[in-house]
Design a protein around this motif. Structure first.
Motif, PDB file in Angstrom:
ATOM      1  N   LEU A  21      32.144  41.828  53.818  1.00 20.21           N
ATOM      2  CA  LEU A  21      33.371  41.589  53.069  1.00 20.21           C
ATOM      3  C   LEU A  21      33.025  41.149  51.655  1.00 20.21           C
ATOM      4  CD1 LEU A  21      35.485  39.618  55.706  1.00 20.21           C
ATOM      5  CD2 LEU A  21      35.898  41.954  54.913  1.00 20.21           C
ATOM      6  N   THR A  23      33.212  38.949  48.226  1.00 23.78           N
ATOM      7  CA  THR A  23      33.421  37.537  47.940  1.00 23.78           C
ATOM      8  C   THR A  23      34.485  37.416  46.864  1.00 23.78           C
ATOM      9  OG1 THR A  23      31.120  37.046  48.485  1.00 23.78           O
ATOM     10  CG2 THR A  23      32.333  35.383  47.212  1.00 23.78           C
ATOM     11  N   TRP A  24      35.600  36.796  47.224  1.00 18.03           N
ATOM     12  CA  TRP A  24      36.721  36.683  46.301  1.00 18.03           C
ATOM     13  C   TRP A  24      36.823  35.268  45.766  1.00 18.03           C
ATOM     14  CZ3 TRP A  24      41.622  39.619  48.422  1.00 18.03           C
ATOM     15  CH2 TRP A  24      41.318  40.983  48.525  1.00 18.03           C
ATOM     16  N   ARG A  29      42.311  36.091  45.311  1.00 17.39           N
ATOM     17  CA  ARG A  29      43.081  36.017  46.561  1.00 17.39           C
ATOM     18  C   ARG A  29      44.576  35.918  46.281  1.00 17.39           C
ATOM     19  NH1 ARG A  29      45.593  32.585  50.171  1.00 17.39           N
ATOM     20  NH2 ARG A  29      45.534  30.891  48.665  1.00 17.39           N
ATOM     21  N   ALA A 104      36.368  34.829  57.045  1.00 18.39           N
ATOM     22  CA  ALA A 104      37.072  35.116  55.799  1.00 18.39           C
ATOM     23  C   ALA A 104      38.383  35.853  56.046  1.00 18.39           C
ATOM     24  CB  ALA A 104      36.182  35.952  54.881  1.00 18.39           C
ATOM     25  N   GLN A 105      38.502  36.554  57.170  1.00 16.91           N
ATOM     26  CA  GLN A 105      39.752  37.219  57.560  1.00 16.91           C
ATOM     27  C   GLN A 105      40.000  36.984  59.048  1.00 16.91           C
ATOM     28  OE1 GLN A 105      39.208  41.358  56.229  1.00 16.91           O
ATOM     29  NE2 GLN A 105      40.797  41.005  54.698  1.00 16.91           N
ATOM     30  N   ASN A 167      47.201  32.369  54.873  1.00 19.24           N
ATOM     31  CA  ASN A 167      46.407  33.124  53.913  1.00 19.24           C
ATOM     32  C   ASN A 167      47.222  34.227  53.243  1.00 19.24           C
ATOM     33  OD1 ASN A 167      44.047  33.693  52.526  1.00 19.24           O
ATOM     34  ND2 ASN A 167      43.233  35.048  54.117  1.00 19.24           N
ATOM     35  N   VAL A 234      40.988  38.242  51.464  1.00 13.91           N
ATOM     36  CA  VAL A 234      39.759  37.549  51.874  1.00 13.91           C
ATOM     37  C   VAL A 234      39.868  36.096  51.434  1.00 13.91           C
ATOM     38  CG1 VAL A 234      37.261  37.444  51.620  1.00 13.91           C
ATOM     39  CG2 VAL A 234      38.420  39.665  51.697  1.00 13.91           C
ATOM     40  N   ASP A 235      39.681  35.193  52.379  1.00 11.59           N
ATOM     41  CA  ASP A 235      39.827  33.766  52.098  1.00 11.59           C
ATOM     42  C   ASP A 235      38.541  33.226  51.482  1.00 11.59           C
ATOM     43  OD1 ASP A 235      40.484  31.125  52.004  1.00 11.59           O
ATOM     44  OD2 ASP A 235      41.020  30.934  54.123  1.00 11.59           O
TER      45      ASP A 235
END
Length: 470
Positions: A21, A23-24, A29, A104-105, A167, A234-235
């Protein structure tokens, strides 16, 4: 004991935990959340509406107890049903919190694991009803097993579902989102209350229950299919990897250091004790006044109407004054409902009882969950919700079983006891829990500029919005 390697590989595949995933950052987000907000609102409201339509044709407070009473004269299976209804969704949550907080999700857990643990079991409800005429004991065993599988399976994905909503949706949307789910679904179920009553009255047993349970299964399966289309960002706020032993050692510390969490937990436990009477309302009324089976569907209609009113009132009030007020009001309504049930001289009194119980359910569905989420830091949301809900689930597992003993002695005394528990719950909540939004205001007054930072922790909203506003 570690899981076998093939099972670990299967879970990793179905949960997509090995999928890379991006990286946000928090602004990324929020931009994704804003861009897909309308889409996610439509998808999740539709999902919730189908879910509540399904549950509206087979509520655990009306139709299911009546079905069980056709299979056995014993009260304990009804008590077991009530125990599963109260605690099945709650019990597993703490055991999944540590894992969920590192993801992350959360959508893969909710959609793919949920299909196996939560959606598939409802297929066995109509099958159990078909089995009832020739093998009532086997039908009872199959029905209770499928219901336990369904409720405990819901609990396995509950923390992930709650975190996914946090989220995907900003704070000011969550109450209205949950209200929209229930209002649309309950509205459709309310419109179908009279056809459901005719089904229960005109079709011979067990085909009346077969049809009701089949509609329930259709609604639940459709809701799962719709949920696939949720677009989750993505958290970026993830908890560091932590062993289960370290995670368990930190739980008492959360209770010691957070007074509001302690009192919120105590209040929820007392309210759960008050739920011990719900599963016996329909059966007691039917047996006391020798009512026809269609009365269960009519009670369902009143309960769904109350749920709609409760959700709309809760969303309106909580968006302005917070969830502490709405949760306490809901519990007071249940106290009034059970006092009416204890004093009822005629079956018509039970209609407002179910209306008030439905309103409490509407308040509870929104505020009980969101209040605890607002008390927690973003990376600890799953821990707080899991700790409270699993603790409440343990109590909810036994309170209806106690109720099954007390109802044989005196149904009125059982209803009065439930009313007392709800009054104590409301008092505990109001005396001990600090409304999260007022706490933010006080901290902002004491430390200028700290409100945005604390809001980021308690409610999941970013500091950047406050800075942009300035």
């Amino acid at each position: 004991m570690p899981l076998p390697s093939f099972l670990r590989s299967f879970l990793a595949w179905i949960l997509c935990v090995r999928r890379p995933l991006p990286t946000w950052s928090e602004p990324e987000r929020l931009e994704y959340q804003r861009r897909h907000l309308k889409h996610n609102v439509f998808v999740n409201v539709a999902e919730g509406a189908f879910w509540w339509v399904g549950m509206g044709f087979a509520p655990a407070a009306t139709v299911m107890p009546l079905f069980i009473s056709k299979l056995t004269p014993s009260a304990w299976p009804v008590g077991l049903l009530g125990a599963l209804a109260n605690s099945g969704w709650l019990l597993p949550q703490l055991f999944t919190s540590n894992f969920v907080e590192r993801l992350a999700q959360k959508k893969p857990i909710v959609v793919y694991l949920g299909a196996l643990t939560e959606r598939v079991p409802v297929i066995f409800f109509p099958l159990a009803a078909l089995l009832a005429p020739r093998h009532p004991q086997w039908a009872l065993a199959l029905f209770l097993t499928a219901y336990a599988w369904h409720k405990l399976g819901s609990g396995l994905i509950a923390t992930a579902w709650q975190d996914m909503l946090a989220n995907c949706f900003p704070l000011n949307v969550r109450s209205w989102l949950l209200a929209g789910m229930v209002v649309i679904g309950a509205g459709i179920a309310l419109a179908c209350a009279e056809p459901c009553a005719r089904l229960l009255e005109t079709l011979v047993f067990p085909y009346n229950f077969v049809v009701c349970f089949a509609v329930c299964a259709f609604g639940v399966l459709m809701s799962g299919a719709i949920l696939i289309f949720t677009r989750e960002p993505v958290d970026p706020v993830l908890k560091p990897r932590q062993s289960h032993r370290e995670f368990a050692r930190e739980l008492p510390q959360h209770l010691r250091t957070d007074r509001s969490l302690r009192y919120a937990l105590a209040a929820r436990v007392l309210a759960t004790c008050g739920l011990m009477s719900v599963a016996f309302l329909t059966v007691s009324a039917v047996q006391r006044w020798d009512l026809p089976d269609r009365s269960a569907a009519m009670y369902t209609g009143w309960m769904m109407a109350g749920q709609m009113l409760g959700n709309l009132a809760c969303a309106t009030i909580s968006s302005r004054w917070g969830h502490k007020l709405t949760l306490g009001l809901g519990w007071l309504l249940s106290a009034v409902a059970f006092i009416l049930a204890a004093m009822a001289p005629a079956p018509t009194w039970i209609y407002p009882v179910f209306l008030l119980v439905g309103m409490t359910s509407g308040f509870d569905f929104i505020s009980a969950m969101l209040l605890v989420m607002e008390l927690a830091q973003p990376e600890r949301r799953a821990t707080y919700t899991g700790l409270v809900n699993t603790s409440v689930g343990v109590v909810g597992l036994f309170s209806p079983l106690v109720g099954s003993v007390l109802v044989a002695w005196s149904p009125s005394a059982l209803m009065s006891l439930s009313a007392g528990f709800y009054l104590l719950a409301a008092l505990t909540l109001w005396r001990g829990v600090d409304e999260p939004r007022r706490r933010l205001e006080r901290q902002a007054f004491r430390v200028p500029g700290a409100a945005a930072e604390q809001e980021d922790g308690a409610e999941g909203e970013p500091v950047e919005r406050e800075r942009e506003h300035e």
